[in-house]
Scaffold this motif. Structure first.
Motif, PDB file in Angstrom:
ATOM      1  N   ARG A   1       0.813  -1.212   0.000  1.00 59.52           N
ATOM      2  CA  ARG A   1       0.000   0.000   0.000  1.00 59.52           C
ATOM      3  C   ARG A   1       0.851   1.269   0.000  1.00 59.52           C
ATOM      4  NH1 ARG A   1      -4.653  -1.492   4.481  1.00 59.52           N
ATOM      5  NH2 ARG A   1      -2.851  -1.476   5.859  1.00 59.52           N
ATOM      6  N   LYS A   2       2.173   1.072  -0.035  1.00 60.08           N
ATOM      7  CA  LYS A   2       3.152   2.176  -0.018  1.00 60.08           C
ATOM      8  C   LYS A   2       3.085   2.971   1.284  1.00 60.08           C
ATOM      9  CE  LYS A   2       2.987   2.448  -5.045  1.00 60.08           C
ATOM     10  NZ  LYS A   2       3.907   1.321  -5.146  1.00 60.08           N
ATOM     11  N   GLN A   3       2.639   2.312   2.323  1.00 58.57           N
ATOM     12  CA  GLN A   3       2.652   2.914   3.655  1.00 58.57           C
ATOM     13  C   GLN A   3       3.914   2.402   4.365  1.00 58.57           C
ATOM     14  OE1 GLN A   3      -1.153   1.850   5.375  1.00 58.57           O
ATOM     15  NE2 GLN A   3      -2.289   3.178   3.977  1.00 58.57           N
ATOM     16  N   TYR A   4       5.037   2.972   3.935  1.00 58.51           N
ATOM     17  CA  TYR A   4       6.331   2.408   4.299  1.00 58.51           C
ATOM     18  C   TYR A   4       6.640   2.539   5.787  1.00 58.51           C
ATOM     19  CZ  TYR A   4       6.919   2.205  -0.732  1.00 58.51           C
ATOM     20  OH  TYR A   4       6.750   1.935  -2.064  1.00 58.51           O
ATOM     21  N   ASP A   5       6.225   3.642   6.429  1.00 60.96           N
ATOM     22  CA  ASP A   5       6.505   3.778   7.857  1.00 60.96           C
ATOM     23  C   ASP A   5       5.825   2.674   8.662  1.00 60.96           C
ATOM     24  OD1 ASP A   5       8.129   5.977   7.549  1.00 60.96           O
ATOM     25  OD2 ASP A   5       6.502   7.433   7.800  1.00 60.96           O
ATOM     26  N   ARG A   6       4.572   2.365   8.310  1.00 58.65           N
ATOM     27  CA  ARG A   6       3.867   1.284   9.006  1.00 58.65           C
ATOM     28  C   ARG A   6       4.503  -0.068   8.683  1.00 58.65           C
ATOM     29  NH1 ARG A   6      -2.480   1.996   8.047  1.00 58.65           N
ATOM     30  NH2 ARG A   6      -2.509   0.207   9.480  1.00 58.65           N
ATOM     31  N   ALA A   7       4.919  -0.233   7.421  1.00 59.54           N
ATOM     32  CA  ALA A   7       5.591  -1.484   7.045  1.00 59.54           C
ATOM     33  C   ALA A   7       6.859  -1.669   7.877  1.00 59.54           C
ATOM     34  CB  ALA A   7       5.930  -1.471   5.559  1.00 59.54           C
ATOM     35  N   LEU A   8       7.628  -0.590   8.034  1.00 57.61           N
ATOM     36  CA  LEU A   8       8.866  -0.676   8.813  1.00 57.61           C
ATOM     37  C   LEU A   8       8.580  -1.041  10.270  1.00 57.61           C
ATOM     38  CD1 LEU A   8      10.740   2.405   7.316  1.00 57.61           C
ATOM     39  CD2 LEU A   8      11.434   0.016   7.120  1.00 57.61           C
ATOM     40  N   GLU A   9       7.495  -0.531  10.810  1.00 56.69           N
ATOM     41  CA  GLU A   9       7.144  -0.873  12.186  1.00 56.69           C
ATOM     42  C   GLU A   9       6.856  -2.365  12.333  1.00 56.69           C
ATOM     43  OE1 GLU A   9       3.890   1.510  13.483  1.00 56.69           O
ATOM     44  OE2 GLU A   9       4.954   3.416  13.204  1.00 56.69           O
ATOM     45  N   TRP A  10       6.095  -2.891  11.393  1.00 55.72           N
ATOM     46  CA  TRP A  10       5.768  -4.315  11.480  1.00 55.72           C
ATOM     47  C   TRP A  10       7.002  -5.182  11.238  1.00 55.72           C
ATOM     48  CZ3 TRP A  10       1.890  -5.949  14.013  1.00 55.72           C
ATOM     49  CH2 TRP A  10       0.694  -5.257  14.036  1.00 55.72           C
ATOM     50  N   TYR A  11       7.800  -4.844  10.237  1.00 50.90           N
ATOM     51  CA  TYR A  11       9.024  -5.615  10.006  1.00 50.90           C
ATOM     52  C   TYR A  11       9.933  -5.568  11.232  1.00 50.90           C
ATOM     53  CZ  TYR A  11       7.949  -5.812   4.969  1.00 50.90           C
ATOM     54  OH  TYR A  11       7.364  -6.043   3.744  1.00 50.90           O
ATOM     55  N   GLY A  12      10.013  -4.398  11.847  1.00 51.92           N
ATOM     56  CA  GLY A  12      10.869  -4.247  13.014  1.00 51.92           C
ATOM     57  C   GLY A  12      10.383  -4.997  14.232  1.00 51.92           C
ATOM     58  N   SER A  13       9.103  -5.388  14.244  1.00 51.23           N
ATOM     59  CA  SER A  13       8.550  -6.115  15.392  1.00 51.23           C
ATOM     60  C   SER A  13       8.767  -7.623  15.302  1.00 51.23           C
ATOM     61  CB  SER A  13       7.049  -5.822  15.524  1.00 51.23           C
ATOM     62  OG  SER A  13       6.322  -6.414  14.450  1.00 51.23           O
ATOM     63  N   VAL A  14       9.317  -8.096  14.176  1.00 47.49           N
ATOM     64  CA  VAL A  14       9.609  -9.529  14.044  1.00 47.49           C
ATOM     65  C   VAL A  14      10.795  -9.860  14.949  1.00 47.49           C
ATOM     66  CG1 VAL A  14      10.316 -11.374  12.477  1.00 47.49           C
ATOM     67  CG2 VAL A  14       8.691  -9.628  11.711  1.00 47.49           C
ATOM     68  N   ALA A  15      10.617 -10.837  15.812  1.00 49.51           N
ATOM     69  CA  ALA A  15      11.594 -11.114  16.862  1.00 49.51           C
ATOM     70  C   ALA A  15      12.881 -11.718  16.303  1.00 49.51           C
ATOM     71  CB  ALA A  15      10.985 -12.060  17.892  1.00 49.51           C
ATOM     72  N   PRO A  16      14.034 -11.256  16.799  1.00 55.14           N
ATOM     73  CA  PRO A  16      15.305 -11.899  16.416  1.00 55.14           C
ATOM     74  C   PRO A  16      15.285 -13.380  16.786  1.00 55.14           C
ATOM     75  CG  PRO A  16      15.701  -9.830  17.578  1.00 55.14           C
ATOM     76  CD  PRO A  16      14.229 -10.126  17.717  1.00 55.14           C
ATOM     77  N   GLY A  17      15.867 -14.162  15.924  1.00 49.62           N
ATOM     78  CA  GLY A  17      15.907 -15.602  16.163  1.00 49.62           C
ATOM     79  C   GLY A  17      14.768 -16.373  15.530  1.00 49.62           C
ATOM     80  N   SER A  18      13.711 -15.684  15.109  1.00 51.27           N
ATOM     81  CA  SER A  18      12.611 -16.381  14.451  1.00 51.27           C
ATOM     82  C   SER A  18      12.984 -16.666  12.995  1.00 51.27           C
ATOM     83  CB  SER A  18      11.326 -15.537  14.498  1.00 51.27           C
ATOM     84  OG  SER A  18      11.417 -14.451  13.595  1.00 51.27           O
ATOM     85  N   GLU A  19      12.251 -17.597  12.399  1.00 53.32           N
ATOM     86  CA  GLU A  19      12.528 -17.960  11.006  1.00 53.32           C
ATOM     87  C   GLU A  19      12.293 -16.782  10.060  1.00 53.32           C
ATOM     88  OE1 GLU A  19      10.420 -21.433   9.841  1.00 53.32           O
ATOM     89  OE2 GLU A  19      11.286 -22.712  11.398  1.00 53.32           O
ATOM     90  N   ASP A  20      11.428 -15.864  10.448  1.00 51.83           N
ATOM     91  CA  ASP A  20      11.070 -14.753   9.567  1.00 51.83           C
ATOM     92  C   ASP A  20      11.921 -13.502   9.805  1.00 51.83           C
ATOM     93  OD1 ASP A  20       8.673 -15.945   8.225  1.00 51.83           O
ATOM     94  OD2 ASP A  20       7.971 -16.062  10.284  1.00 51.83           O
ATOM     95  N   TYR A  21      12.805 -13.554  10.785  1.00 49.47           N
ATOM     96  CA  TYR A  21      13.570 -12.348  11.132  1.00 49.47           C
ATOM     97  C   TYR A  21      14.448 -11.887   9.974  1.00 49.47           C
ATOM     98  CZ  TYR A  21      16.954  -9.320  13.448  1.00 49.47           C
ATOM     99  OH  TYR A  21      17.756  -8.258  13.784  1.00 49.47           O
ATOM    100  N   TRP A  22      15.164 -12.814   9.367  1.00 45.86           N
ATOM    101  CA  TRP A  22      16.089 -12.451   8.295  1.00 45.86           C
ATOM    102  C   TRP A  22      15.339 -11.823   7.116  1.00 45.86           C
ATOM    103  CZ3 TRP A  22      21.184 -12.109   8.670  1.00 45.86           C
ATOM    104  CH2 TRP A  22      21.926 -11.924   7.505  1.00 45.86           C
ATOM    105  N   VAL A  23      14.201 -12.426   6.749  1.00 50.35           N
ATOM    106  CA  VAL A  23      13.402 -11.870   5.653  1.00 50.35           C
ATOM    107  C   VAL A  23      12.927 -10.467   6.013  1.00 50.35           C
ATOM    108  CG1 VAL A  23      11.305 -12.150   4.276  1.00 50.35           C
ATOM    109  CG2 VAL A  23      12.659 -14.149   4.905  1.00 50.35           C
ATOM    110  N   ALA A  24      12.487 -10.290   7.263  1.00 54.27           N
ATOM    111  CA  ALA A  24      12.011  -8.978   7.707  1.00 54.27           C
ATOM    112  C   ALA A  24      13.115  -7.929   7.609  1.00 54.27           C
ATOM    113  CB  ALA A  24      11.496  -9.068   9.142  1.00 54.27           C
TER     114      ALA A  24
END
Length: 595
Positions: free
Chosen positions: A358-381
């Motif tokens: 949706r090109k709402q990059y600030d919100r996207a960055l917030e969600w990506y940043g909330s992915v916990a280190p060590g999870s399988e999805d962290y690197w992708v985030a």
């Protein structure tokens, strides 16, 4: 001191609980249908199953009048202690000796089931045969004996036990046939299994479970028409039987394809709208066939019945995202987090992706940043954070965020390089992309993903010679790499007049990956370049209907424009441009044809 009273207490206190065996599930129940949603059976259904198991498996035989001597008690203790300490061979052999000496059906049953648990089929079969000698009408003993004989490819001997199993089932003959079906599913000679099942069912033609059992074995033997006819017969006897309706769709899928299978389930659901397994199978089938809107509608109906089922909510979220209904997707994904979904980081990653779309990059960055280190999805985030920063114009910041990451393996190293290349590519820095990927290949030579990306970067700076050399080398390294054939074939079709060679390469890619929209698009484009407009439109419409991809829209619109269908071409371009205003291929074609 009499055997019966003390032995009854001793058996009640035995602790090798893992040896307790369960009835074999009917094939239709145990086969499974994939990954979700797990919709629980009703309490009534569970209670009915428990009652059937009790009726068939509980054997109230009087114990023999045998004295429980010190020696016999010592054997019991040896067997139990051996089982507790993991010495199953000693436990099995000791119990078998006690079974032979006491001839108590309860001891024989325990010896047999411990042998099964210990994976000692010879002893288990010996125990089952002794058990049957003591109780010829034991459903469980015949079931075990038949299963073991089938596993040993002794069909003739197994059939005798299956016949007895059906005969002693009494009012539960329907359940018996589903048990028989599960046993024969293990028999390697499918045609012989079908002959046996037909013979077992010949006197039970009015029992729907018998007809479906024949149908399922026929299906596994490749006798599709017989399977369909027997399933129809089962449903004629029991029209509301959901298991049979779902299986009929499975047979139709193999025989006539997805449309016929889906139509069959839709017909059934019109008559029985509360049939949850049928609706779940229909929803999955529609999703697999890329009929996403219809699939979501079916999942939404399931959600009305199961509002707290996280897997249904998850499916609706994914389908909504696939349909670009980002508001609905966000609602469902946030609801999953509120429900305590088992994989919250995956949900947070999806929320980041839909906000990025949706090109709402600030919100996207917030969600990506909330992915916990060590999870399988962290690197992708983390790589998505860098790309989102680049899309905000923060190219240097995005690249630096990638450089701060420490990859743990070559796969992660390649992902970092690809993310950095994407940032540069999206800002038109094609020479920098080429140089970056070339340097990476020096450190990771012959890495397939880097080779492909390097070839595509070479095309952007007009180094078609390097593109061809690299992709042909990749084809040699990976003869089944559909994208390598497609990349070379599309480039030859688009940038040269080597159309026949391009066609052959794309045909090979399509053989390897027949449902890949990019390859279908390439086939449409090469057909257009060769003057085969009708075939071109067939492929391009198919690719566009599947994806609404902007580059496919550019190609489809250009072919339609050349055919004089300018209004349709312009509509496709403008509709696609709304969601993809920055796509260079789409922008260039619109600029080329529209004032």
């Amino acid at each position: 001191m009499m055997y019966c009273k003390r032995l009854a207490a001793l058996l009640a206190a035995l602790s090798l609980a893992a040896c307790a065996q369960q009835a074999v599930k009917p094939a239709a129940e145990s086969a499974g249908t994939g990954t979700a949603p797990a919709i629980a059976a009703t309490e009534d259904g569970r209670e009915a199953s428990r009652q059937i198991a009790h009726d068939l498996f509980v054997e109230n035989l009087p114990p023999p009048n045998v004295e429980l001597t010190d020696e016999l008690l010592f054997q019991f203790l040896i067997a139990e202690v051996a089982g507790q300490r993991g010495n199953l061979p000693l436990a099995t052999q000791t119990y078998l000796e006690m079974a032979k000496s006491t001839r108590d059906p309860r001891v024989v049953q325990r010896a047999t089931e411990i042998a099964l648990f210990a994976r000692q089929p010879r002893i288990a079969l010996e125990g089952a045969e002794l058990w049957i000698a003591l109780n010829p009408d034991s459903f469980r003993a015949h079931q075990i004996a038949a299963t073991l004989l089938v596993s040993n490819k002794q069909g003739k001997e197994a059939k005798q036990h299956l016949e007895k199993l059906i005969a002693v089932a009494g009012e539960h003959v329907d359940h018996a046939f589903m048990q028989v079906n599960g046993i024969l599913a293990r028999y390697p000679d499918r045609q012989e299994a079908l002959v046996m099942m037909r013979d077992l069912a010949k006197n039970y033609q009015t029992v729907p479970e018998a007809r479906l059992a024949v149908a399922q074995v026929a299906y596994s033997a490749g006798e599709n028409q017989d399977a369909l006819e027997e399933t129809h017969a089962a449903l004629k006897l029991r029209a509301d039987w959901e298991t049979a309706a779902v299986f009929r769709a499975q047979v139709l899928m193999r025989m006539q394809g997805e449309d016929a299978a889906a139509a069959s389930l839709q017909d059934y659901l019109r008559a029985y709208p509360k049939a949850k397994d049928a609706r779940l199978n229909l929803a999955r089938m529609l999703a697999a066939g890329k009929r996403y809107a219809e699939s979501r509608s079916e999942f939404q109906k399931l959600l009305e019945e199961f509002p707290d089922n996280a897997d249904v909510v998850y499916a609706i979220g994914l389908l909504s995202q696939r349909l670009h209904d980002y508001d609905m997707a966000e609602t469902q994904f946030k609801r999953l987090l509120d429900m305590g979904y088992r994989d919250p980081d995956q949900v947070r990653l999806y929320l980041g992706q839909l906000n990025e779309a949706r090109k709402q990059y600030d919100r996207a960055l917030e969600w990506y940043g909330s992915v916990a280190p060590g999870s399988e999805d962290y690197w992708v985030a983390q790589t998505r954070i860098a790309i989102a920063l680049g899309r905000q114009g923060k190219v240097l910041e995005g690249r630096e965020s990638l450089h701060r990451l420490t990859p743990q393996n070559n796969q992660q190293r390649v992902q970092l390089i690809q993310a950095e290349a994407q940032i540069l590519r999206e800002h038109g820095e094609y020479q920098a992309v080429f140089d970056l990927l070339g340097g990476a290949l020096e450190k990771l030579p012959n890495h397939p993903e880097l080779m492909y990306d390097y070839a595509m970067a070479a095309e952007k700076i007009d180094r078609l010679d390097l593109l061809e050399i690299t992709l042909r080398k990749l084809i040699q390294l990976q003869p089944d790499n559909a994208h390598a054939y497609n990349g070379l074939g599309y480039t030859l079709a688009d940038r040269t007049q080597r159309y026949q060679e391009a066609l052959e390469l794309i045909q090979k890619a399509l053989e390897l990956s027949p449902d890949d929209f990019a390859i279908i698009d390439s086939m449409g484009w090469v057909q257009y370049r060769m003057g085969n407009v009708k075939q071109s439109l067939e492929y391009l419409r198919r690719a566009y209907d599947d994806t609404q991809d902007p580059e496919v829209a550019a190609h489809l619109g250009e072919v339609l424009w050349a055919q004089g269908e300018r209004r349709e071409a312009e509509k496709i371009w403008r509709d696609t441009l709304k969601d993809n205003p920055d796509n260079p291929v789409l922008f260039d074609v619109i600029k080329k044809f529209l004032p």
